[in-house]
Design an enzyme around this catalytic site. Structure first.
Site, PDB file in Angstrom:
ATOM      1  N   GLN A 298       4.905  32.674  15.342  1.00 19.42           N
ATOM      2  CA  GLN A 298       4.194  33.808  14.763  1.00 19.42           C
ATOM      3  C   GLN A 298       2.714  33.832  15.181  1.00 19.42           C
ATOM      4  O   GLN A 298       2.122  32.823  15.532  1.00 19.42           O
ATOM      5  CB  GLN A 298       4.308  33.767  13.233  1.00 19.42           C
ATOM      6  CG  GLN A 298       5.697  34.012  12.698  1.00 19.42           C
ATOM      7  CD  GLN A 298       6.545  32.765  12.621  1.00 19.42           C
ATOM      8  OE1 GLN A 298       6.190  31.724  13.158  1.00 19.42           O
ATOM      9  NE2 GLN A 298       7.672  32.866  11.946  1.00 19.42           N
ATOM     10  N   TRP A 320      13.319  24.258  19.086  1.00 21.06           N
ATOM     11  CA  TRP A 320      13.215  25.445  18.240  1.00 21.06           C
ATOM     12  C   TRP A 320      11.947  26.245  18.543  1.00 21.06           C
ATOM     13  O   TRP A 320      10.907  25.715  18.887  1.00 21.06           O
ATOM     14  CB  TRP A 320      13.191  25.036  16.766  1.00 21.06           C
ATOM     15  CG  TRP A 320      14.466  24.414  16.290  1.00 21.06           C
ATOM     16  CD1 TRP A 320      15.701  24.529  16.845  1.00 21.06           C
ATOM     17  CD2 TRP A 320      14.610  23.570  15.148  1.00 21.06           C
ATOM     18  NE1 TRP A 320      16.623  23.817  16.120  1.00 21.06           N
ATOM     19  CE2 TRP A 320      15.980  23.223  15.064  1.00 21.06           C
ATOM     20  CE3 TRP A 320      13.735  23.080  14.178  1.00 21.06           C
ATOM     21  CZ2 TRP A 320      16.479  22.397  14.056  1.00 21.06           C
ATOM     22  CZ3 TRP A 320      14.232  22.261  13.178  1.00 21.06           C
ATOM     23  CH2 TRP A 320      15.587  21.927  13.118  1.00 21.06           C
ATOM     24  N   TRP A 570       0.912  35.345   5.886  1.00 19.24           N
ATOM     25  CA  TRP A 570       1.558  34.049   5.662  1.00 19.24           C
ATOM     26  C   TRP A 570       0.943  33.305   4.483  1.00 19.24           C
ATOM     27  O   TRP A 570      -0.235  32.979   4.499  1.00 19.24           O
ATOM     28  CB  TRP A 570       1.419  33.207   6.931  1.00 19.24           C
ATOM     29  CG  TRP A 570       2.102  31.871   6.917  1.00 19.24           C
ATOM     30  CD1 TRP A 570       3.415  31.615   6.712  1.00 19.24           C
ATOM     31  CD2 TRP A 570       1.476  30.598   7.182  1.00 19.24           C
ATOM     32  NE1 TRP A 570       3.662  30.261   6.827  1.00 19.24           N
ATOM     33  CE2 TRP A 570       2.492  29.619   7.123  1.00 19.24           C
ATOM     34  CE3 TRP A 570       0.168  30.201   7.466  1.00 19.24           C
ATOM     35  CZ2 TRP A 570       2.234  28.254   7.335  1.00 19.24           C
ATOM     36  CZ3 TRP A 570      -0.087  28.854   7.678  1.00 19.24           C
ATOM     37  CH2 TRP A 570       0.938  27.898   7.612  1.00 19.24           C
ATOM     38  N   ARG A 571       1.766  33.078   3.497  1.00 18.62           N
ATOM     39  CA  ARG A 571       1.431  32.076   2.463  1.00 18.62           C
ATOM     40  C   ARG A 571       1.930  30.741   2.997  1.00 18.62           C
ATOM     41  O   ARG A 571       3.113  30.544   3.222  1.00 18.62           O
ATOM     42  CB  ARG A 571       2.106  32.417   1.140  1.00 18.62           C
ATOM     43  CG  ARG A 571       1.874  31.366   0.074  1.00 18.62           C
ATOM     44  CD  ARG A 571       2.570  31.682  -1.248  1.00 18.62           C
ATOM     45  NE  ARG A 571       2.504  30.509  -2.093  1.00 18.62           N
ATOM     46  CZ  ARG A 571       3.466  29.578  -2.178  1.00 18.62           C
ATOM     47  NH1 ARG A 571       4.583  29.726  -1.481  1.00 18.62           N
ATOM     48  NH2 ARG A 571       3.307  28.523  -2.946  1.00 18.62           N
ATOM     49  N   ALA A 572       1.006  29.813   3.211  1.00 17.94           N
ATOM     50  CA  ALA A 572       1.315  28.599   3.955  1.00 17.94           C
ATOM     51  C   ALA A 572       2.371  27.752   3.249  1.00 17.94           C
ATOM     52  O   ALA A 572       2.355  27.587   2.025  1.00 17.94           O
ATOM     53  CB  ALA A 572       0.049  27.781   4.168  1.00 17.94           C
ATOM     54  N   GLU A 604       5.712  36.158   5.184  1.00 18.08           N
ATOM     55  CA  GLU A 604       6.475  34.985   4.771  1.00 18.08           C
ATOM     56  C   GLU A 604       5.927  34.291   3.521  1.00 18.08           C
ATOM     57  O   GLU A 604       4.706  34.185   3.343  1.00 18.08           O
ATOM     58  CB  GLU A 604       6.472  33.949   5.899  1.00 18.08           C
ATOM     59  CG  GLU A 604       7.175  34.398   7.162  1.00 18.08           C
ATOM     60  CD  GLU A 604       7.303  33.267   8.164  1.00 18.08           C
ATOM     61  OE1 GLU A 604       8.412  33.048   8.662  1.00 18.08           O
ATOM     62  OE2 GLU A 604       6.279  32.591   8.428  1.00 18.08           O
ATOM     63  N   HIS A 605       6.866  33.787   2.693  1.00 18.63           N
ATOM     64  CA  HIS A 605       6.664  32.738   1.687  1.00 18.63           C
ATOM     65  C   HIS A 605       5.927  33.174   0.430  1.00 18.63           C
ATOM     66  O   HIS A 605       5.373  32.312  -0.272  1.00 18.63           O
ATOM     67  CB  HIS A 605       5.905  31.534   2.279  1.00 18.63           C
ATOM     68  CG  HIS A 605       6.519  30.942   3.494  1.00 18.63           C
ATOM     69  ND1 HIS A 605       7.852  30.635   3.583  1.00 18.63           N
ATOM     70  CD2 HIS A 605       5.980  30.591   4.701  1.00 18.63           C
ATOM     71  CE1 HIS A 605       8.110  30.123   4.783  1.00 18.63           C
ATOM     72  NE2 HIS A 605       6.989  30.100   5.487  1.00 18.63           N
ATOM     73  N   GLU A 626      10.551  34.668   5.832  1.00 15.91           N
ATOM     74  CA  GLU A 626      11.127  33.509   5.166  1.00 15.91           C
ATOM     75  C   GLU A 626      10.673  33.542   3.716  1.00 15.91           C
ATOM     76  O   GLU A 626       9.501  33.805   3.431  1.00 15.91           O
ATOM     77  CB  GLU A 626      10.670  32.202   5.818  1.00 15.91           C
ATOM     78  CG  GLU A 626      11.230  31.984   7.213  1.00 15.91           C
ATOM     79  CD  GLU A 626      10.719  30.701   7.850  1.00 15.91           C
ATOM     80  OE1 GLU A 626       9.918  29.982   7.207  1.00 15.91           O
ATOM     81  OE2 GLU A 626      11.117  30.405   8.982  1.00 15.91           O
ATOM     82  N   TYR A 629       9.470  28.446   0.534  1.00 13.57           N
ATOM     83  CA  TYR A 629      10.207  27.182   0.535  1.00 13.57           C
ATOM     84  C   TYR A 629      10.061  26.420  -0.792  1.00 13.57           C
ATOM     85  O   TYR A 629      10.982  25.731  -1.220  1.00 13.57           O
ATOM     86  CB  TYR A 629       9.678  26.251   1.636  1.00 13.57           C
ATOM     87  CG  TYR A 629       9.942  26.660   3.054  1.00 13.57           C
ATOM     88  CD1 TYR A 629      10.721  27.768   3.381  1.00 13.57           C
ATOM     89  CD2 TYR A 629       9.426  25.903   4.100  1.00 13.57           C
ATOM     90  CE1 TYR A 629      10.962  28.112   4.697  1.00 13.57           C
ATOM     91  CE2 TYR A 629       9.661  26.230   5.421  1.00 13.57           C
ATOM     92  CZ  TYR A 629      10.422  27.334   5.721  1.00 13.57           C
ATOM     93  OH  TYR A 629      10.656  27.666   7.032  1.00 13.57           O
TER      94      TYR A 629
END
Length: 731
Positions: A298, A320, A570-572, A604-605, A626, A629
């Protein structure tokens, strides 16, 4: 519990069809809007400044109601306009003054909607006050800032007559030092490295910076390599974090590197999923072995490039990799996708494409594979509905300029391969060249003077919001210039004006929660910008990772017709300052404006919704997501009776929306028993359509029950195999 910041449901004015007359008329009369200058500290009591000063108006009802009657101090004389919208009355104070308030004494024919606007030059205007509920009579409004010109711009009359003012009074102080004039242009700072073919030691400098930046994922180094037009032999420009390599020609082929521009993943044991924050632009490259390696994930853009050979998107060893972006580029040979999980390519020309993994999307790409989703997982649009390429720095002779490409509709192929690129060249002396140490106050003063912004590579702390209020302003970053808001302010706000261009910078949340980090337009914005939209390109937002950061909503788009062209919000999930509450960020992107187009959307996140869409006629081409997590348990993501928050939610109020090529992945590694009811949520209406959707459980760490609403198979049967569950079209 009430949510801090912007509430989840924001009432948004709707525009029927393809909009009306107000935006056109306001644009014709107002032209462009200039930022309100930062308020100076008044050293004396405010006084009446406008009486007897030169005054002009857009129109006059008849000979007995001249503009001068509104500033003559006589409550028995008045100015009145023609019976049409919009109309304005402008007073010249004679010199810059620190403003305090404006008093309007209306006759019976008053304004229901109007703005008080200010200007330094009488041409470029900024909004100091705005209302849509004017009451007539005597209205006193507080304003601030420094300006020479003040005007009332009426946009909606309360009666069938024109606008009519007995008196228009401006109060403030004069004699205060308005501060220094910010000069435009200048050198590009210590972290911009400019080469020509005769420059000695180019490879050594490239290698030195790469050694510093190869694994500096959350470091403070920022660099840009600028290559003047010409041919460069035997170079291998390895590109690390926060590094850009750019050609300074008007076309990519003006600057050719016989060598390579390389991104690999040796620093991370052959895993390219963290190769973020870098870019290559406006160059031709002839790879040594025939294929150039660009193994990124990204926030890594490949724009306006000509690869005279093939392009390999995988790391050495084919480990990956997690997705990237190509635009306005020509790859003569084949693009080897290999292990890239997802990718978006726009308005380009390629010699071919191999492998699809999960989600490969193309729009306006000559040579792209045909749509075959779900297997192979290709989604292809023949053209891109609307696009405008990112502004870029170039050399016109010995003079630096920024080229702002023109808007295209139904675009296909590059802007530069044939003919002269269409757009506007803006000399560097019309930019404030921002260097490390610059303050938000200075930046805002430069904007208020009418300057564009060129952020040189560096990290910038701002203790007040950067306000971009003037139409057609360019804010361009080099070397992933990074803006950090202090004390919980919003980093940047853009007024609801035409044609602002934001490009090439990173906003990094500070430790004190900001309600928002980037806002495009004000809440309830209604202006039509179809002819000249605002663009947000290679603008990235980060919450945590480099340290604790918080923001309730990262990006809010209120302006109609905005184009979001490649962003990673992005939230890390790794780095410093990471934890369910440590880097709390409930919402990623919220779209309230109508006719907003996203091309290349990575979000993400987030703790709750990653993307929420309230505007009508929105479109997204490619979306990658995503889920967070680090959700500690099922209860932490419980959304009423629903398990989990959708990765992309279209509000039930929306009647028309369309999206192509959307993927959401879960990796609930704290509690793998978590279930997410669905990846996507949307109203079931004829005008709401989705194409090529998928959800994936990464290694069985949590699962989705459905893809969109209650449609699409659960990922549970796939177990730990990371086989997507797909929906070809919805409904």
């Amino acid at each position: 519990m009430p949510t801090v910041g912007i509430p989840p449901a924001v009432p948004v004015p709707r525009r029927p069809g393809r909009r009306g007359l107000v935006g056109v008329l306001v644009t014709a009369l107002a032209a462009t809007l200039l930022a309100v200058l930062p308020a100076a500290q008044a050293q004396a009591a405010p006084v009446l400044l406008s009486q007897g000063k030169p005054v002009t108006a857009s129109s006059q009802e008849h000979y007995g109601t001249p503009a001068t009657a509104a500033v003559d101090g006589d409550n028995g004389t008045r100015w009145s306009s023609a019976a049409a919208d919009p109309q304005w009355l402008r007073v010249d104070l004679g010199a810059p003054a620190s403003l305090n308030r404006v008093e309007l004494r209306w006759e019976a024919a008053y304004a229901k909607s109007y703005r008080i606007e200010t200007s330094q030059n009488g041409t470029d205007w900024s909004t100091a006050y705005s209302t849509t509920t004017g009451a007539g009579g005597t209205e006193t409004v507080n304003v601030s800032g420094t300006a020479r010109y003040v005007r009332m711009l009426g946009t909606a009359r309360a009666t069938g007559y024109g606008y009519s003012l007995w008196e228009f009074k401006v109060f403030g102080t004069t004699g205060d030092d308005p501060g220094p004039v910010i000069p435009g242009g200048g050198d590009l700072g210590p972290n911009v490295h400019v080469f020509d073919p005769s420059t000695p030691g180019i490879q050594a400098k490239l290698d030195q910076v790469f050694q510093e930046q190869e694994s500096a994922q959350f470091g403070s180094g920022r660099h840009a390599f600028l290559f003047k037009p010409g041919t460069y032999e035997n170079l291998n420009a390895q590109i690390g974090f926060y590094t850009q390599v750019l050609g300074l020609g008007l076309r990519p082929d003006d600057t050719t590197i016989n060598g390579d521009i390389t991104v690999d993943a040796g620093w991370f044991n052959g895993n390219a999923t963290q190769n973020f924050w870098r870019g290559a632009e406006n160059l031709a490259v002839k790879p040594v072995n025939g294929t150039n390696r660009w193994a990124v994930s990204q926030a890594a853009s490949f724009r306006r490039m000509h690869v005279k050979g093939g392009l390999n998107l995988a790391p050495n060893g084919y480990g990956w990799a997690s997705g990237g972006y190509i635009a306005d580029s020509k790859i003569d040979g084949q693009v080897g996708n290999y292990s890239q999980q997802q990718w978006y390519t726009r308005d380009s020309s390629i010699g071919g494409w191999s492998n699809s993994v999960w989600n490969q999307v193309f729009s306006g790409v000559e040579g792209a594979p045909a749509t075959s989703f779900p297997e192979p997982r290709y989604t292809t649009l023949d053209t891109t509905p609307i696009s405008r390429e990112k502004p870029f720095l170039y050399l016109d002779g010995d003079e630096y300029k920024v080229f702002a490409p023109a808007k295209r509709t139904n675009a296909r192929g590059t802007t530069w391969a044939s003919g002269t690129p269409q757009g506007e060249s803006v000399p560097l002396d019309r930019f404030y060249v921002v260097k490390p140490g610059a303050t938000a106050a200075t930046i805002n003063t430069a904007l208020a003077q009418g300057l564009h912004l060129l952020f040189t590579p560096g990290v910038y702390h701002v203790d007040q919001t950067i306000n971009v209020n003037r139409a057609n302003t360019i804010v361009l970053g080099l070397g992933l210039a990074t803006i950090i808001p202090d004390n919980g302010v919003t980093a940047m706000k853009v007024a609801d004006v035409d044609g602002v261009k934001l490009a090439g910078f990173l906003i990094d949340a500070g430790p004190v929660n900001s309600p928002t980090l980037l806002e495009i337009g004000h809440q309830g914005a209604t202006t039509d910008h179809a002819a000249n939209p605002t663009t947000v390109q290679d603008v990235y937002i980060r919450i945590g990772g480099a340290g604790a950061g918080k923001a309730t909503t990262s990006m809010v788009v209120n302006s109609h017709d905005t184009i979001i062209d490649h962003t990673w919000v992005w939230r890390a999930d790794h780095g410093e300052g990471v934890g369910w509450e440590t880097n709390r960020a409930d919402y990623g992107v919220r779209v309230n404006g109508d006719d907003v187009l996203a091309t290349g959307l990575f979000v993400e996140h987030f703790n709750k919704y990653d993307v929420e869409w309230y505007g009508e006629r929105g479109r997204t081409i490619f979306y990658q997501n995503e889920k967070a997590y680090d959700a500690p348990n099922q209860a932490a993501i419980q959304n009423g009776s629903t398990k989990g928050y959708a990765a992309y939610r279209v509000d039930d109020s929306v009647d028309t929306h369309e999206a192509w090529g959307l993927g959401s992945y879960c990796n609930y590694n704290v509690d793998p028993t978590i279930r997410q009811d669905r990846g996507f949520k949307a109203p079931v209406k004829p005008g709401v359509r989705f194409h090529s959707l998928l959800v994936v459980s990464l290694g069985g760490m949590g699962h989705y029950n459905h893809v969109i609403n209650d449609t699409g198979a659960s990922t549970v049967p796939a177990g730990t195999s990371t086989v997507p569950s797909t929906v070809v079209s919805f409904p």
